[in-house]
Scaffold this active site. Structure first.
Site, PDB file in Angstrom:
ATOM      1  N   GLY A  28     -11.025  -1.718  10.718  1.00 39.38           N
ATOM      2  CA  GLY A  28     -10.310  -2.186  11.887  1.00 39.38           C
ATOM      3  C   GLY A  28      -9.102  -3.006  11.485  1.00 39.38           C
ATOM      4  O   GLY A  28      -8.890  -3.279  10.306  1.00 39.38           O
ATOM      5  N   ASP A  29      -8.290  -3.393  12.481  1.00 40.02           N
ATOM      6  CA  ASP A  29      -7.097  -4.210  12.249  1.00 40.02           C
ATOM      7  C   ASP A  29      -7.277  -5.518  12.995  1.00 40.02           C
ATOM      8  O   ASP A  29      -7.298  -5.549  14.231  1.00 40.02           O
ATOM      9  CB  ASP A  29      -5.858  -3.466  12.757  1.00 40.02           C
ATOM     10  CG  ASP A  29      -4.554  -4.169  12.408  1.00 40.02           C
ATOM     11  OD1 ASP A  29      -4.546  -5.418  12.366  1.00 40.02           O
ATOM     12  OD2 ASP A  29      -3.549  -3.481  12.188  1.00 40.02           O
ATOM     13  N   HIS A  32      -1.742 -17.105   4.014  1.00 45.61           N
ATOM     14  CA  HIS A  32      -0.512 -17.367   3.241  1.00 45.61           C
ATOM     15  C   HIS A  32       0.480 -16.210   3.276  1.00 45.61           C
ATOM     16  O   HIS A  32       1.629 -16.353   2.846  1.00 45.61           O
ATOM     17  CB  HIS A  32      -0.853 -17.743   1.788  1.00 45.61           C
ATOM     18  CG  HIS A  32      -1.284 -16.597   0.927  1.00 45.61           C
ATOM     19  ND1 HIS A  32      -1.237 -16.659  -0.449  1.00 45.61           N
ATOM     20  CD2 HIS A  32      -1.767 -15.359   1.225  1.00 45.61           C
ATOM     21  CE1 HIS A  32      -1.681 -15.508  -0.963  1.00 45.61           C
ATOM     22  NE2 HIS A  32      -1.999 -14.715   0.031  1.00 45.61           N
ATOM     23  N   TYR A  76       0.827  -1.211   0.000  1.00 50.12           N
ATOM     24  CA  TYR A  76       0.000   0.000   0.000  1.00 50.12           C
ATOM     25  C   TYR A  76       0.861   1.262   0.000  1.00 50.12           C
ATOM     26  O   TYR A  76       0.546   2.250   0.652  1.00 50.12           O
ATOM     27  CB  TYR A  76      -0.917   0.004   1.231  1.00 50.12           C
ATOM     28  CG  TYR A  76      -1.948  -1.109   1.264  1.00 50.12           C
ATOM     29  CD1 TYR A  76      -2.403  -1.718   0.100  1.00 50.12           C
ATOM     30  CD2 TYR A  76      -2.469  -1.555   2.478  1.00 50.12           C
ATOM     31  CE1 TYR A  76      -3.347  -2.725   0.137  1.00 50.12           C
ATOM     32  CE2 TYR A  76      -3.426  -2.567   2.527  1.00 50.12           C
ATOM     33  CZ  TYR A  76      -3.862  -3.154   1.351  1.00 50.12           C
ATOM     34  OH  TYR A  76      -4.803  -4.151   1.394  1.00 50.12           O
ATOM     35  N   ASN A 110       6.252 -16.606  -4.947  1.00 49.85           N
ATOM     36  CA  ASN A 110       5.851 -15.201  -4.881  1.00 49.85           C
ATOM     37  C   ASN A 110       5.695 -14.727  -3.440  1.00 49.85           C
ATOM     38  O   ASN A 110       6.009 -13.583  -3.103  1.00 49.85           O
ATOM     39  CB  ASN A 110       4.543 -14.972  -5.643  1.00 49.85           C
ATOM     40  CG  ASN A 110       4.271 -13.506  -5.847  1.00 49.85           C
ATOM     41  OD1 ASN A 110       4.950 -12.842  -6.629  1.00 49.85           O
ATOM     42  ND2 ASN A 110       3.318 -12.947  -5.129  1.00 49.85           N
ATOM     43  N   ASP A 113     -11.753  -4.545   7.152  1.00 52.61           N
ATOM     44  CA  ASP A 113     -10.395  -4.296   6.659  1.00 52.61           C
ATOM     45  C   ASP A 113      -9.888  -2.976   7.219  1.00 52.61           C
ATOM     46  O   ASP A 113     -10.634  -2.237   7.879  1.00 52.61           O
ATOM     47  CB  ASP A 113     -10.362  -4.292   5.125  1.00 52.61           C
ATOM     48  CG  ASP A 113      -9.047  -4.856   4.569  1.00 52.61           C
ATOM     49  OD1 ASP A 113      -7.978  -4.534   5.134  1.00 52.61           O
ATOM     50  OD2 ASP A 113      -9.089  -5.606   3.577  1.00 52.61           O
TER      51      ASP A 113
END
Length: 430
Positions: free
Chosen positions: A320-321, A340, A233, A387, A296
């Site tokens: 929220g976290d 993951h 982000y 990845n 989120d």
């Protein structure tokens, strides 16, 4: 059918495969003489054939004997698949398969570049095939470069071409119109842009990731390796690209994962880290009597509501976290492509927090790309796991590792469903 040395047919088991090839027990030009009835009654052992290179593969019922190519050899097998370490002489003489792999990144970049330039959007809007000159003028590129790009897209069967009065005219295939044009309802355009502008640069540092065992955000974007989502982000533009990637993923796989199990009994569903709400919308469509909430980070919720909201949205957003703060109560928590990203210790902390919030009968729908238990595939999931190495702190896992984490945090009733698509599902009930 007979071995040229043994005179009689020779049936072989997988562990005898190397001995057979050394012995030279080859049934030459035999396939045309084998009847369908003979094939269907062959037990699940193995016949080895040497066949002409251009002979077409014979596709049979999946539970009956089938042919698998091994270089210039073919294996006739039953329910089991066999991997051979044998490389045929033709592959040693000229490494076609290796060259195909070497050039895979060029194929990817051809599609990525065409998407970023707007080739597929232009062809979708057009009511007729277009010349390279027309496409180049519309998109502001050189004629020579565009002509080469269009021809490469024809070569990989993404575009079609026809000649009229000596001029090559290009048009999109149905697949390109459906998945590559930005304006399509099933567009993967945002996924492609993210792959091209974020994943591709990260993979330039794959060697360092393997050496160091950590992500390459610092080398690639000059951001701390510890702050995974600070890198993802890093700007609103980059956040939009990532959110577009997530949105595209659930356009493809959302329906399959939310219907992998019958979830109609869960009235209150919370999608933790639900991003744009694309998966939550699939959940709301499949189970209209359920209330579905996307939970989120505040900045993600704001961007989602600004850029990805839909009229008559059946879902609600809450910020929220879930690692550092409280999570809302729910009958079912969805964790899609969350676990993951992180090492096991952090995953266990989150799962324990969810377990403590669940009433008996409540649970978790976990959605991930799952490795086989022996970690020998699927190849796409193996690449996803690499990845995770270059971009995050996590990895892809086989079902047993997820089951272990669920058991360790208190969940007991655990079911696994492989969808056959990119992402699979596990349902864990308290």
């Amino acid at each position: 059918m007979h071995c040229r040395r043994c005179v009689k047919p020779k049936r072989v088991s997988p562990n005898a495969f190397s001995k057979i090839t050394d012995h030279g027990c080859i049934l030459a030009d035999s396939l045309p003489n084998i009847s369908q009835q003979q094939l269907h009654h062959t037990p699940p052992t193995f016949w080895l054939f040497y066949l002409k290179p251009k002979l077409t593969v014979l596709h049979l019922h999946p539970l009956k004997p089938t042919f698998t190519r091994l270089g210039s050899f073919w294996l006739l097998s039953g329910r089991s698949a066999v991997m051979a370490e044998h490389m045929s002489q033709s592959e040693l003489d000229y490494p076609f398969k290796l060259l195909e792999y070497f050039n895979g990144f060029r194929v990817s970049k051809v599609i990525f570049s065409a998407c970023e330039l707007g080739v597929f959007d232009l062809l979708l809007r057009s009511q007729e095939p277009l010349s390279a000159q027309h496409v180049a003028q519309e998109l502001g590129t050189s004629l020579d470069g565009m002509e080469r790009l269009l021809d490469a897209l024809v070569g990989i069967e993404i575009l079609e071409v026809e000649k009229t009065d000596g001029t090559a005219l290009y048009s999109s295939t149905d697949v390109a119109n459906l998945y590559l044009a930005k304006g399509s309802a099933k567009s993967l355009h945002d996924m492609i842009v993210y792959q091209s502008q974020t994943i591709y640069p990260l993979w330039n540092n794959l060697v360092d990731a393997v050496r160091e065992g950590k992500n390459q955000n610092e080398k690639t974007f000059s951001l701390p390796a510890e702050e995974v989502f600070q890198a993802i982000y890093r700007s609103e533009e980059d956040m939009l690209k990532f959110m577009g990637l997530m949105n595209s993923s659930w356009v493809l796989d959302g329906h399959d994962v939310v219907t992998a199990f019958n979830l109609s009994g869960f009235q209150n569903v919370v999608d933790l880290g639900g991003c744009t709400g694309a998966l939550a919308r699939e959940m709301a469509k499949a189970y209209p009597s359920s209330t579905v909430t996307v939970f989120d980070l505040q900045q993600v919720v704001e961007v989602a509501q600004k850029h990805f909201s839909q009229e008559n949205d059946a879902i609600v957003f809450q910020s929220g976290d879930f690692f550092t703060g409280e999570i809302p109560t729910a009958d079912l928590y969805v964790l899609a492509r969350i676990i993951h990203d992180w090492p096991e210790e952090k995953c266990l902390t989150l799962l324990k927090k969810i377990y403590d919030m669940c009433a008996p009968g409540g649970g978790v729908l976990l959605v991930e790309a799952m490795l086989f238990e022996n970690r020998r595939g699927p190849i796409m999931t193996q690449l996803f796991s690499l990845n995770m190495l270059v971009q995050t702190k996590g990895r892809e896992r086989p079902p047993s590792e997820y089951t272990h984490m669920f058991n360790k945090t208190g969940f007991k009733n655990i079911q696994v469903c492989r969808t056959g698509k990119s992402y699979d599902a596990i349902l864990a009930i308290r």
